[in-house]
Design a protein around this motif. Structure first.
Motif, mmCIF file in Angstrom:
data_model
loop_
_atom_site.group_PDB
_atom_site.id
_atom_site.type_symbol
_atom_site.label_atom_id
_atom_site.label_comp_id
_atom_site.label_asym_id
_atom_site.label_seq_id
_atom_site.Cartn_x
_atom_site.Cartn_y
_atom_site.Cartn_z
ATOM 1 N N ARG A 70 62.043 11.717 37.644
ATOM 2 C CA ARG A 70 62.685 11.947 36.351
ATOM 3 C C ARG A 70 63.719 13.055 36.515
ATOM 4 N NH1 ARG A 70 61.228 14.118 31.798
ATOM 5 N NH2 ARG A 70 61.302 16.348 31.994
ATOM 6 N N VAL A 71 64.589 13.171 35.546
ATOM 7 C CA VAL A 71 65.620 14.206 35.557
ATOM 8 C C VAL A 71 64.998 15.489 35.016
ATOM 9 C CG1 VAL A 71 67.881 14.890 34.689
ATOM 10 C CG2 VAL A 71 67.436 12.488 35.262
ATOM 11 N N ARG A 72 64.974 16.519 35.838
ATOM 12 C CA ARG A 72 64.370 17.796 35.448
ATOM 13 C C ARG A 72 65.027 18.360 34.190
ATOM 14 N NH1 ARG A 72 63.759 20.995 41.213
ATOM 15 N NH2 ARG A 72 62.380 19.455 42.134
ATOM 16 N N GLY A 73 64.179 18.927 33.333
ATOM 17 C CA GLY A 73 64.670 19.611 32.141
ATOM 18 C C GLY A 73 65.009 18.716 30.970
ATOM 19 N N THR A 74 64.940 17.399 31.143
ATOM 20 C CA THR A 74 65.211 16.496 30.030
ATOM 21 C C THR A 74 63.921 16.224 29.262
ATOM 22 O OG1 THR A 74 64.840 14.521 31.381
ATOM 23 C CG2 THR A 74 67.106 15.360 31.265
ATOM 24 N N THR A 75 64.059 15.743 28.043
ATOM 25 C CA THR A 75 62.886 15.392 27.252
ATOM 26 C C THR A 75 61.966 14.467 28.056
ATOM 27 O OG1 THR A 75 62.093 14.223 25.264
ATOM 28 C CG2 THR A 75 64.226 13.537 26.141
ATOM 29 N N PRO A 76 60.663 14.601 27.906
ATOM 30 C CA PRO A 76 59.759 13.663 28.578
ATOM 31 C C PRO A 76 60.042 12.201 28.209
ATOM 32 C CG PRO A 76 58.527 15.555 27.812
ATOM 33 C CD PRO A 76 59.920 15.684 27.234
ATOM 34 N N LEU A 77 60.723 11.973 27.101
ATOM 35 C CA LEU A 77 61.052 10.617 26.676
ATOM 36 C C LEU A 77 62.211 10.003 27.457
ATOM 37 C CD1 LEU A 77 60.798 11.165 22.817
ATOM 38 C CD2 LEU A 77 59.161 9.931 24.263
ATOM 39 N N ASP A 78 62.930 10.806 28.232
ATOM 40 C CA ASP A 78 64.069 10.314 29.010
ATOM 41 C C ASP A 78 63.596 9.249 29.996
ATOM 42 O OD1 ASP A 78 66.353 9.888 30.507
ATOM 43 O OD2 ASP A 78 66.647 11.985 31.036
ATOM 44 N N ARG A 79 64.214 8.079 29.988
ATOM 45 C CA ARG A 79 63.767 6.952 30.815
ATOM 46 C C ARG A 79 64.540 6.835 32.124
ATOM 47 N NH1 ARG A 79 59.577 4.481 29.279
ATOM 48 N NH2 ARG A 79 60.148 2.334 29.501
ATOM 49 N N GLN A 80 65.423 7.789 32.431
ATOM 50 C CA GLN A 80 66.140 7.740 33.707
ATOM 51 C C GLN A 80 65.152 7.875 34.861
ATOM 52 O OE1 GLN A 80 70.025 9.925 33.909
ATOM 53 N NE2 GLN A 80 69.179 10.861 32.053
ATOM 54 N N ARG A 81 65.332 7.082 35.893
ATOM 55 C CA ARG A 81 64.466 7.107 37.072
ATOM 56 C C ARG A 81 65.355 7.233 38.313
ATOM 57 N NH1 ARG A 81 61.424 8.249 33.639
ATOM 58 N NH2 ARG A 81 59.822 6.957 32.723
ATOM 59 N N PRO A 82 65.633 8.488 38.765
ATOM 60 C CA PRO A 82 66.525 8.704 39.901
ATOM 61 C C PRO A 82 66.123 7.951 41.169
ATOM 62 C CG PRO A 82 66.063 10.774 38.807
ATOM 63 C CD PRO A 82 65.168 9.751 38.182
ATOM 64 N N LEU A 83 64.836 7.727 41.402
ATOM 65 C CA LEU A 83 64.375 7.007 42.590
ATOM 66 C C LEU A 83 64.324 5.498 42.366
ATOM 67 C CD1 LEU A 83 61.404 9.356 43.592
ATOM 68 C CD2 LEU A 83 63.733 9.344 44.524
ATOM 69 N N GLY A 84 64.729 5.057 41.172
ATOM 70 C CA GLY A 84 64.692 3.648 40.815
ATOM 71 C C GLY A 84 63.417 3.293 40.073
ATOM 72 N N PRO A 85 63.466 2.238 39.275
ATOM 73 C CA PRO A 85 62.295 1.857 38.466
ATOM 74 C C PRO A 85 61.094 1.430 39.303
ATOM 75 C CG PRO A 85 64.029 0.209 38.279
ATOM 76 C CD PRO A 85 64.609 1.360 39.044
ATOM 77 N N GLU A 86 61.333 0.930 40.502
ATOM 78 C CA GLU A 86 60.214 0.472 41.342
ATOM 79 C C GLU A 86 59.336 1.632 41.813
ATOM 80 O OE1 GLU A 86 63.717 1.462 43.747
ATOM 81 O OE2 GLU A 86 63.484 0.075 42.078
#
Length: 128
Positions: free
Chosen positions: A61-77
């Motif tokens: 996840r992106v550090r410091g963003t809301t826990p609701l943030d759905r970005q996945r830097p390593l990919g969804p898998e």
């Protein structure tokens, strides 16, 4: 991932949130109705209240963003959405749950200037 397992390693804790107002944490805190949880877990235990307080574990996840943030830097898998949250008395889907009292105590203790981390896994796995 979707394997219902808790990731192994040391992960930073940089943001929190929940359905309830900030209890006094110094972490960035996102109070939102989006933390409302209904229904039951796969064993039938009610989920209500589980997301009253959460701390996002900085795994994929992106550090410091809301826990609701759905970005996945390593990919969804690689999975994601791993939180410390209030226990509902049943299993989680890879998260770590604590009693409401312990979640409140943790939120009050977390200080971003101290760069808090959580270490998860057994000793043999952590040595690898």
């Amino acid at each position: 991932m979707g394997d219902l397992r808790t990731p192994i390693g040391a992960f930073t804790l940089t943001a929190a949130g929940g359905l309830l107002p900030n209890p006094g944490t110094r972490l960035p805190y996102d109070q939102s109705f989006s933390f409302t949880l209904r229904g039951r877990d796969f064993l039938g235990t009610p989920l209500a209240g589980s997301f009253d307080y959460v701390v996002g574990i900085d795994y994929n996840r992106v550090r410091g963003t809301t826990p609701l943030d759905r970005q996945r830097p390593l990919g969804p898998e690689a999975g994601g959405g791993i939180w410390l949250h209030v226990s509902h008395g049943g299993p989680t889907q890879g998260c770590v749950s604590l009693t409401r009292q312990h979640m409140e105590e943790l939120l009050l203790a977390l200080d971003p200037e101290q760069q808090p981390v959580v270490v998860m896994g057994d000793a043999d796995s952590l040595r690898r």
